[in-house]
Write a protein that holds these residues in place. Sequence first.
Motif, PDB file in Angstrom:
ATOM      1  N   UNK A 138       0.830  -1.213   0.000  1.00 40.39           N
ATOM      2  CA  UNK A 138       0.000   0.000   0.000  1.00 40.39           C
ATOM      3  C   UNK A 138       0.860   1.258   0.000  1.00 40.39           C
ATOM      4  N   UNK A 139       0.292   2.361  -0.493  1.00 37.52           N
ATOM      5  CA  UNK A 139       0.994   3.640  -0.458  1.00 37.52           C
ATOM      6  C   UNK A 139       1.260   4.036   0.991  1.00 37.52           C
ATOM      7  N   UNK A 140       2.338   4.796   1.191  1.00 38.37           N
ATOM      8  CA  UNK A 140       2.661   5.257   2.545  1.00 38.37           C
ATOM      9  C   UNK A 140       1.548   6.134   3.104  1.00 38.37           C
ATOM     10  N   UNK A 141       0.899   6.905   2.220  1.00 39.81           N
ATOM     11  CA  UNK A 141      -0.202   7.764   2.664  1.00 39.81           C
ATOM     12  C   UNK A 141      -1.360   6.922   3.180  1.00 39.81           C
ATOM     13  N   UNK A 142      -1.594   5.787   2.514  1.00 44.02           N
ATOM     14  CA  UNK A 142      -2.661   4.879   2.944  1.00 44.02           C
ATOM     15  C   UNK A 142      -2.327   4.275   4.303  1.00 44.02           C
ATOM     16  N   UNK A 191      -8.583   0.454   1.725  1.00 43.13           N
ATOM     17  CA  UNK A 191      -7.123   0.547   1.735  1.00 43.13           C
ATOM     18  C   UNK A 191      -6.478  -0.393   0.720  1.00 43.13           C
ATOM     19  N   UNK A 192      -7.289  -1.098  -0.058  1.00 40.62           N
ATOM     20  CA  UNK A 192      -6.793  -1.995  -1.095  1.00 40.62           C
ATOM     21  C   UNK A 192      -6.986  -1.350  -2.468  1.00 40.62           C
ATOM     22  N   UNK A 193      -5.921  -1.271  -3.229  1.00 39.86           N
ATOM     23  CA  UNK A 193      -5.970  -0.738  -4.595  1.00 39.86           C
ATOM     24  C   UNK A 193      -6.026  -1.915  -5.562  1.00 39.86           C
ATOM     25  N   UNK A 194      -7.190  -2.128  -6.207  1.00 33.67           N
ATOM     26  CA  UNK A 194      -7.361  -3.287  -7.085  1.00 33.67           C
ATOM     27  C   UNK A 194      -6.585  -3.159  -8.386  1.00 33.67           C
ATOM     28  N   UNK A 195      -6.014  -1.991  -8.634  1.00 28.55           N
ATOM     29  CA  UNK A 195      -5.187  -1.831  -9.821  1.00 28.55           C
ATOM     30  C   UNK A 195      -3.785  -2.393  -9.610  1.00 28.55           C
ATOM     31  N   UNK A 238      -2.571  -9.390  -3.175  1.00 28.31           N
ATOM     32  CA  UNK A 238      -1.902 -10.197  -2.148  1.00 28.31           C
ATOM     33  C   UNK A 238      -0.838  -9.428  -1.361  1.00 28.31           C
ATOM     34  N   UNK A 239       0.107  -8.717  -2.006  1.00 26.00           N
ATOM     35  CA  UNK A 239       1.124  -7.984  -1.229  1.00 26.00           C
ATOM     36  C   UNK A 239       0.515  -6.905  -0.335  1.00 26.00           C
ATOM     37  N   UNK A 240      -0.513  -6.221  -0.844  1.00 23.77           N
ATOM     38  CA  UNK A 240      -1.163  -5.191  -0.031  1.00 23.77           C
ATOM     39  C   UNK A 240      -1.837  -5.811   1.181  1.00 23.77           C
ATOM     40  N   UNK A 241      -2.521  -6.938   0.942  1.00 18.69           N
ATOM     41  CA  UNK A 241      -3.215  -7.614   2.025  1.00 18.69           C
ATOM     42  C   UNK A 241      -2.240  -8.101   3.090  1.00 18.69           C
TER      43      UNK A 241
END
Length: 205
Positions: free
Chosen positions: A2-6, A138-142, A146-149
């Motif tokens: 995820x982005x640091x801002x997220x 908080x998940x970007x589907x683009x 898996x890594x974000x999760x």
Amino acid sequence: MPDLAVLAVFIPTFFFVSITPGMCMTLAMTLGMSIGVRRTMWMMIGELIGVAIVAVAAVLGVATIMLNYPEIFEVLKWLGGAYLAYIGINMWRAKGKMSVGKSTLSDVSRQALFSQGLVTAIANPKGWAFMISLLPPFINVEREVAPQLMVLLAVIMLTEFTSMMAYATGGKSLRIFLSRGDNIKWMNRIAGSLMIGVGIWLALG
């Protein structure tokens, strides 16, 4: 990842929601005072596994809807935002009383403690609704899901474990602190404000 801002939004939001006295935190404190922190960790392991199962199931289910049925997701997004705002308002209105009864679990087995934590996490409908509402924004589907999760799950696991350990080891001192004045009320209001903010962000984002 995820982005640091997220992450900057997610970490404090989940931390304050997690540290606020609830079913699992009260259970951790009660067990910590009655059977000791070391044995209470068996309940914590079960609870963490249960939370992980709920979080993964919630994200994968909602991500599938986001990818295949975007119009349905728009409705879910508004419903999720409204639910988080509802939770936040209820936390603001909470009176902040803490009641911890005496426990008689001195002879309970490790398996029973593990099962208690696991079942408490998985069988809690509020936990499911909370994860379904909170995690997807908080998940970007683009990007790869898996890594974000994995990153968000690591934050959740660390936050939950830290909070439960604080309650289990704090024992009587923490109980006295939470029973004094408006301490719980202000914890609820901070967490509630964050929940309302995330709910509005989810609905309008």
